[in-house]
Design an enzyme around this catalytic site. Sequence first.
Site, short mmCIF file in Angstrom:
data_model
loop_
_atom_site.label_atom_id
_atom_site.label_comp_id
_atom_site.label_asym_id
_atom_site.label_seq_id
_atom_site.Cartn_x
_atom_site.Cartn_y
_atom_site.Cartn_z
N LYS A 9 -29.39 93.49 -7.74
CA LYS A 9 -28.60 92.29 -8.07
C LYS A 9 -28.18 92.36 -9.53
O LYS A 9 -28.79 93.08 -10.34
CB LYS A 9 -29.39 91.01 -7.80
CG LYS A 9 -30.70 90.84 -8.62
CD LYS A 9 -30.56 90.29 -10.03
CE LYS A 9 -31.92 90.14 -10.73
NZ LYS A 9 -31.82 90.04 -12.19
N ASP A 139 -37.79 86.34 -8.76
CA ASP A 139 -36.55 87.03 -8.40
C ASP A 139 -36.52 87.55 -6.97
O ASP A 139 -35.63 88.30 -6.61
CB ASP A 139 -36.38 88.25 -9.32
CG ASP A 139 -35.52 87.95 -10.53
OD1 ASP A 139 -35.10 86.79 -10.69
OD2 ASP A 139 -35.25 88.89 -11.30
O1 C5P Z 1 -41.88 85.38 -11.46
P1 C5P Z 1 -42.03 86.70 -12.12
O2 C5P Z 1 -43.27 87.45 -11.70
O3 C5P Z 1 -40.82 87.56 -12.03
O4 C5P Z 1 -42.21 86.37 -13.68
C1 C5P Z 1 -42.71 87.32 -14.59
C2 C5P Z 1 -43.01 86.59 -15.88
O5 C5P Z 1 -41.79 86.18 -16.51
C3 C5P Z 1 -43.82 85.32 -15.73
O6 C5P Z 1 -45.19 85.55 -15.76
C4 C5P Z 1 -43.38 84.50 -16.92
O7 C5P Z 1 -44.03 84.94 -18.08
C5 C5P Z 1 -41.93 84.89 -17.07
N1 C5P Z 1 -40.99 83.96 -16.42
C6 C5P Z 1 -40.72 82.74 -17.03
N2 C5P Z 1 -39.82 81.89 -16.44
C7 C5P Z 1 -39.19 82.22 -15.30
C8 C5P Z 1 -39.44 83.45 -14.67
C9 C5P Z 1 -40.35 84.30 -15.26
O8 C5P Z 1 -41.27 82.43 -18.09
N3 C5P Z 1 -38.31 81.36 -14.78
#
Ligand code: C5P
Length: 333
Positions: A9, A139
């Site tokens: 994406k 994501d």
């Molecule tokens: O959800 P995901 O595992 O992709 O997120 C990885 C990290 O990115 C989270 O632990 C957080 O630190 C950060 N994050 C965030 N806000 C979001 C998505 C991710 O702070 N909306």
Amino acid sequence: MISIPSFAKINLGLTIGPKRPDGFHELRTVYQTVAIHDVVRVQLEPGSGIEIRCDDAQVPLDSSNTCYKIAERVLEAAARLKPAATKVIIEIEKRLPVQGGLGAASSNAVATMLALERALRIALTPAGELRIAGDVGSDLPLFLLGGTVLGVGRGEEVYPLPDLPRLHIVLVTASVGVSTPQAFARWDELVARNAGLTPPGAAGTINEFSGRVFTWLSKSFSQALPASGVPARGGNRAETPLLDLVRAGIENDFERVVFPEYPDLREVKELLLREGAHYASLSGSGSTLYGLFASETEALRAADRISAAGHNALPTRTLTRAEYWEALARGGE
Ligand code: C5P
């Protein structure tokens, strides 16, 4: 063995809002699936456990892999549907850059879930799939919709948008790997430094983003689609949404923290614009930048010239929701 393509994406704009009590940031973004992919193969054997196989040394093979995490969750759900003593082997054939802002690891995980459901001959409910995907990462859920998708919340709350007319794209991935949690941390530092000035992550900004996206989308679609609702083909009609996108001023907030740290990435964006992109942006937190081009010829020419300048440039195009699901149904070989 079940084999499924796992598409990438890009983000058409991304606004970061305030940090929430759960530590995540409120987001607004438009995701768009594109026509390049990894391949995920799932195989069942008698026994137990989950094994990840991948030739790329950057991909973890342990329980930190998103494919592992989602397989665990699917097996838990499957155990409720039918008892099984099954070993799951997940093979990831990497074609997409790792940590590229293209959602590859997230897409790999969703492909694993879909392949595992087929292999186990079970069908989770769409709501169940969305819940598992959102638990594993922000994501992931977009890959349960495909096409053009509005992402809100921490990015995991997804809404299908009408497909954009086909856009031609050049992806340029720099050799640096940008860590998403680190980019969010830099964003928090920027907001803290700017306290009392115009905080870029102010709540108002996020509502503005939604407004800009909807204005852009409604203008694009009313102008680009004929009354029948069938996307216009040929000519220069793809230019209208492109120009609207530029005029709407949709930006990716991550550029404000990633470009100062990796100035080469800003240069790649400028190079894409010099080579004729109507719009260029960082995807996610990078390190991939994309340029949108009005025709395939222009995209191919730009990709050649950017490659000749020593960059890793890849021409591709947007993938509609129907194309996405047709490809997943066909399988990954
Ligand atoms: O959800 P995901 O595992 O992709 O997120 C990885 C990290 O990115 C989270 O632990 C957080 O630190 C950060 N994050 C965030 N806000 C979001 C998505 C991710 O702070 N909306």
